[in-house]
Motif scaffolding. Structure first.
Motif, short mmCIF file in Angstrom:
data_model
loop_
_atom_site.label_atom_id
_atom_site.label_comp_id
_atom_site.label_asym_id
_atom_site.label_seq_id
_atom_site.Cartn_x
_atom_site.Cartn_y
_atom_site.Cartn_z
N PHE A 29 24.89 -54.68 35.07
CA PHE A 29 25.65 -55.13 33.89
C PHE A 29 25.08 -56.45 33.39
O PHE A 29 24.83 -57.37 34.17
N ILE A 30 24.88 -56.56 32.08
CA ILE A 30 24.28 -57.76 31.47
C ILE A 30 25.12 -58.24 30.31
O ILE A 30 25.52 -57.46 29.45
N ALA A 31 25.38 -59.56 30.28
CA ALA A 31 26.05 -60.20 29.14
C ALA A 31 25.04 -61.10 28.45
O ALA A 31 24.50 -62.02 29.05
N ASN A 32 24.75 -60.81 27.18
CA ASN A 32 23.80 -61.62 26.42
C ASN A 32 24.51 -62.78 25.74
O ASN A 32 25.74 -62.78 25.59
N GLN A 33 23.72 -63.77 25.30
CA GLN A 33 24.27 -64.96 24.67
C GLN A 33 23.73 -65.07 23.24
O GLN A 33 22.59 -65.52 23.05
#
Length: 347
Positions: A29-33
């Protein structure tokens, strides 16, 4: 008995968590900024703040997707170096706290080693030894991989990285951040032979991109009349903007072709010198479609086996940290809670 690894990646501006069981990735799981877009690049302080906001929900989502609870975790892994120090600290402190609370081993992972081992995630994997071209915004390397935990850098950039060359070129073209993918997009409809850019003469297997960046700078400043600096070549801002607008696809295709040719000429040389014909691609720039296609064509031309990770494992992600940590777990390479982080560190 199975081995379950929880891994955390926070080296730059993506907060990522992954669960790996016996070398198989169950979640990534990846959260981008997006906050950095208006600044034209990553702002370190903003990145670390966003990591603090994202890390708990990202880890929770990774564990939920994998269907595990904290009690099933056998070790906690994190990116120790290299990267933005504030971002690294968020991931490392969270991992240390979780390892301490669960009384589980802590595993530190080198970010670039993890990029290389992303090639071990798919079912179709290279056999050792293999060569890996690792290309990112901060690194460009040719790595000899003798085993999952034994790697030697055969060549690397002596100045700027290939990813930096893409990003700087995009800024010179007036493209928004992140510009590298936009160069790739425009290049698909352009003529890569329209404009000529020089290839640096660097001995051995090392790379250089600073001269190429300068050549592109003058080429654009001169609206295509020359790629060297002379006052008489200078044109007005209006002429420069018009030239770029009318030729954006061909310019991007020509820039991309030169960067790719620099990379692959060195890889070909490394393969010929070592006799190793198992070749891998890794790093954020390996998501570039022009590089991926050319890398595959290089393999077909010479009869070499080539391997390229799926897009989701090319950019910064925790799955590559997890697969590396799994092999370190098998070798019982654990880290003390006192281990620090580093903005720069060799393998």
């Amino acid at each position: 008995m199975s081995t379950t690894i929880l891994a955390i990646e926070s080296s730059c501006d993506e907060t990522s968590a992954s669960v790996c069981v016996d070398g198989k990735i169950l979640s990534n799981f990846i959260a981008n900024q997006s906050i950095h877009e208006k600044y034209g690049g990553v702002v370190p302080e903003l990145a670390s703040r966003a990591h603090m906001q994202n890390i708990v929900p990202v880890v929770s989502e990774a564990m939920k997707t994998a269907g595990i609870n904290p009690g099933q975790i056998d070790a906690v892994a994190f990116t120790q170096a290299p990267g933005l120090i504030g971002s690294l600290l968020v991931g490392s402190q969270f991992a240390k706290s979780m390892a301490l609370a669960l009384d589980r081993p802590l595993i530190s992972v080198h970010h670039m080693q993890a990029h290389v081992l992303a090639n071990l995630i798919p079912e179709r994997r290279p056999t050792f030894p293999f060569l890996c071209l690792t290309v990112s915004g901060g690194h460009t390397q040719i790595v000899l991989c003798q085993s999952p935990l034994k790697m030697t850098i055969l060549g690397e950039t002596i100045d700027d990285a290939a990813g930096e060359a893409f990003d700087k070129s995009a800024r010179l073209l007036g493209l928004p951040y992140p510009g590298g993918p936009l160069i790739d997009k425009y290049a698909k409809t352009g003529n890569p032979n329209r404009f000529k850019f020089p290839e640096p003469k660097v001995p051995g297997l090392d790379f250089s991109f600073s001269g190429l960046k300068t050549s592109i700078l003058y080429f654009l400043q001169n609206a295509g009349t020359s790629n060297i600096y002379k006052e008489e070549f200078r044109v007005t801002e209006e002429e420069r903007t018009k030239f770029i607008g009318e030729n954006i696809a061909d310019i991007c295709a020509s820039i991309q072709q030169r960067i790719v040719s620099i990379l692959l000429n060195k890889v070909r040389k490394a393969a010929e010198e070592t006799g190793i014909t198992e070749l891998c691609l890794a790093g954020g720039v390996s998501a570039n479609s022009g590089l991926r296609t050319a890398f595959e064509e290089l393999g077909k031309k010479h009869g070499w086996q080539v391997y390229i990770p799926a897009f989701e494992y090319c950019t910064d992600n925790a799955a590559m940290i997890a697969i590396t940590a799994y092999h370190k777990f098998l070798a019982k390479e654990f880290s003390p809670l006192s281990i620090g982080t580093s903005a720069r560190a060799e393998f």
